[in-house]
Structures are given as C-alpha cells and as structure tokens.
Write an enzyme that holds these catalytic residues in place. Structure first.
Site, short mmCIF file in Angstrom:
data_model
loop_
_atom_site.label_atom_id
_atom_site.label_comp_id
_atom_site.label_asym_id
_atom_site.label_seq_id
_atom_site.Cartn_x
_atom_site.Cartn_y
_atom_site.Cartn_z
N ASP A 10 0.86 -1.22 0.01
CA ASP A 10 0.17 -0.13 -0.07
C ASP A 10 0.72 1.41 -0.06
O ASP A 10 1.81 1.35 -0.71
CB ASP A 10 -0.99 -0.19 1.23
CG ASP A 10 -2.02 0.98 1.32
OD1 ASP A 10 -3.04 0.87 0.56
OD2 ASP A 10 -2.11 2.04 2.07
N TYR B 85 -2.69 10.25 1.66
CA TYR B 85 -3.60 10.81 0.60
C TYR B 85 -3.68 12.22 -0.07
O TYR B 85 -3.68 12.60 -1.24
CB TYR B 85 -5.09 10.70 1.36
CG TYR B 85 -5.21 9.11 1.60
CD1 TYR B 85 -5.90 8.38 0.56
CD2 TYR B 85 -4.89 8.55 2.87
CE1 TYR B 85 -5.78 7.09 0.89
CE2 TYR B 85 -5.20 7.37 3.02
CZ TYR B 85 -5.67 6.32 1.99
OH TYR B 85 -5.69 5.09 2.52
N HIS C 97 -6.49 -7.05 -0.99
CA HIS C 97 -5.60 -5.84 -0.71
C HIS C 97 -4.67 -6.09 0.55
O HIS C 97 -3.52 -5.47 0.61
CB HIS C 97 -6.53 -4.34 -0.57
CG HIS C 97 -5.80 -3.32 -0.30
ND1 HIS C 97 -4.99 -2.91 -1.63
CD2 HIS C 97 -5.40 -2.32 0.63
CE1 HIS C 97 -4.27 -1.57 -1.29
NE2 HIS C 97 -4.49 -1.27 -0.06
#
Length: 313
Positions: free
Chosen positions: A102, A229, A290
């Site tokens: 990730d 983000y 994921h």
C-alpha cells in the site's frame, strides 16, 4: 507479539517506534500501509526471522507509537524516504531488503530509485511501480472515490470523528477487503458505506482490531491523511525517467480492489512497467485481496522468502 522486541530510535528529530526480531547481517525492512502499522507484518517478520534474516518494521512518523512531526500538514513522501535511510544509518545497516505494501510501497520504490546502493532487492504487495505525482488512476475515478474524499481537508476528519477509532479501522478493513474501490454516493460519506452489523473478515480477529485501534488511538489520523492521501499527487522526486534496477517482486492479490483502478491491470502486464523495472517478477495470488499478506500469510511468506533467498548472495 512473542519474541518481537520493541524500542524507539531517534531519527530526524523524532522518536520512531521500531519492532524487530531475528539477527544477522541480512536485513529485511518492512514498510506498512494504511490503515496499517508495524503489526501488519506480524506473520512475515516471524517467518523471515526463522529463515535466517533480521526483520525490522517501524511505524512511520505520525503513525502508531512514533512521534508526530510539529507540522503534519507539511509532510510528504520524501520524509518517509529520509526517515528510512536515517533509520538504516542509525542502526548501522548499509543495505537491506525492502518490503512495502500500500502506501509503504511508495517510499520503497523511491529509495530504490534514489538510493539503489542501499537496496538488495524489493518486494511490493499490491502496488506496481510508480512514484508520487499526478496519476490517471485517481483522476479518472468518480467524485465519491475514497482517495478523492480523503484528499479534501477536513472531510475525512469530520467523517471519522463521528465514530471511535476502533470502528473507523474496522470499517476501512471491511471496505478495503472488497474487490471494488470504495466509492460513496454523492449524499454519503465513506464510513456510511459499511453496515454496522457487517462482521470482520474471518482472517482478521477482534484481537487484531484491538491492536490496530490502540495504536491509532495514540497517533490519530492527522498525519496518515496527509501522507499518503493529500500528497500522493505531488511529485517530490523530480525524476524524468525513473528506473528500479534492483530485483523486484510484485505480489498482487487477484481480488485486490486496486486492480479495478483505471489502467492498472494493463499497466502491470505492459512493456512500460518492464522498462521501468527490468528485473521484475510478478505473482498473482488467487483469493488474495488488498491485505494479501494478512489474509494468506503462508502463501505470501513462501513467495517472499524464496525471493529473498534467491537474491541474498
């Protein structure tokens, strides 16, 4: 967990939490994602230590038990790169195997590009090679796509703030375990996408959730929302034609929602990726999602250790 030691190491003016198991000159450094923490690597750390490696995982600055920088809103991916290099220096490690998942795959790739002499080989879970910067895979997604929502200052804070930390982590794990990118309706927030009665994935226990919650209760979400983000679309490397020369293993879960991002599945099989990462091996794990390393640890551990052993001489 049993046999894993914990300490704090001062790096770039911050005390970072470091977990470690195993001894010897062959070092594997694990870089976590979100909403993860060092604990996401619990199965891999023990496995690689038993295979003869020194396993190290740390909480990124502003995550878990690591200190929050004075101005979190000024943070970026380059801070994670500099922290990782400084941590290796402080521990007297000249070269290491890097394993990222990730968001952790981004500093792993950045280090491989900027400091190739520090990387023996690299393993990425769920993220094919790319560096932070503008990207179609986010830009082409709908307005309700979770990354777009969380990029808006204050929006995720208000959304998360309606719930306790444990519920936020639970909801994100449930959403990220699906096969489609979490995308809310216009009249809906990301947290509202999960029915409160939805159980945890069978491979993720209440004990696991409690550990994650306790660590994020310490750090909060202020820095994690900034990195990755709110900085993912910012080019912090300035490299025109980046290339990873180190041997690289990409492990993708066949049910990872990231495969539904625009162009990602084609990119993984493309000549462009092969040009950027010439020594690349890609493995798709059936039933992997994921969180493939947490859902199917034995399969991932075997793939990883075989790859490490292949490139350890």
């Amino acid at each position: 967990m049993e046999h894993i030691s914990h300490t704090h190491v001062e790096v770039n003016g911050l005390k970072l939490h470091v977990a470690e198991i195993g001894t010897g000159p062959k070092v594997v450094l694990f870089l976590h994602g979100f909403p993860q923490i060092w604990y996401t690597w619990r199965y891999q750390m023990i496995a690689v230590a038993k295979a003869g490696y020194r396993a190290i995982a740390y909480d990124f600055r502003g995550y878990g038990l690591s200190e929050l920088p004075a101005e979190p809103e000024k943070g970026g991916f380059i801070d994670l790169v500099e922290d990782t290099i400084a941590l290796l220096d402080t521990l007297g490690i000249s070269k290491a195997f890097l394993v990222g998942t990730d968001l952790g795959s981004f500093p792993a790739y950045m280090i491989a590009v900027l400091y190739p002499e520090r990387v023996t080989s690299l393993v990425s879970l769920g993220v094919p090679f790319r560096l932070p910067g503008p990207s179609d895979d986010v830009d082409l997604m709908p307005e309700g796509f979770y990354c777009k929502r969380w990029q808006e200052p204050g929006r995720a804070e208000a959304d998360f703030g309606r719930f306790d930390v444990k519920t936020v982590i639970k909801n994100i794990y449930i959403l990220f375990s699906g096969t489609k990118p979490p995308t809310a309706r216009e009249d809906q927030e990301i947290m509202d996408m999960v029915d409160p009665s939805t159980p945890l994935p069978p491979w993720f226990s209440e004990e696991d959730l409690a550990v994650y919650a306790s660590l994020y209760e310490k750090s909060g979400f202020r820095y994690p929302l900034q990195v990755p983000y709110r900085t993912l679309g910012i080019d912090c490397c300035g490299i025109t034609n980046p290339k990873v020369v180190t041997p690289t293993l990409l492990i993708m879960g066949e049910k990872d929602y990231a495969l539904s991002f625009p162009g990602i599945a084609d990119y993984i099989k493309s000549d462009i990726l092969k040009q950027r990462v010439p020594d690349l091996e890609t493995v798709f794990v059936e039933e992997g999602n994921h969180f493939v390393h947490e859902k199917l640890p034995e399969q991932v551990n075997e793939l990883m250790i075989n790859f490490l052993n292949k490139h350890s001489n």
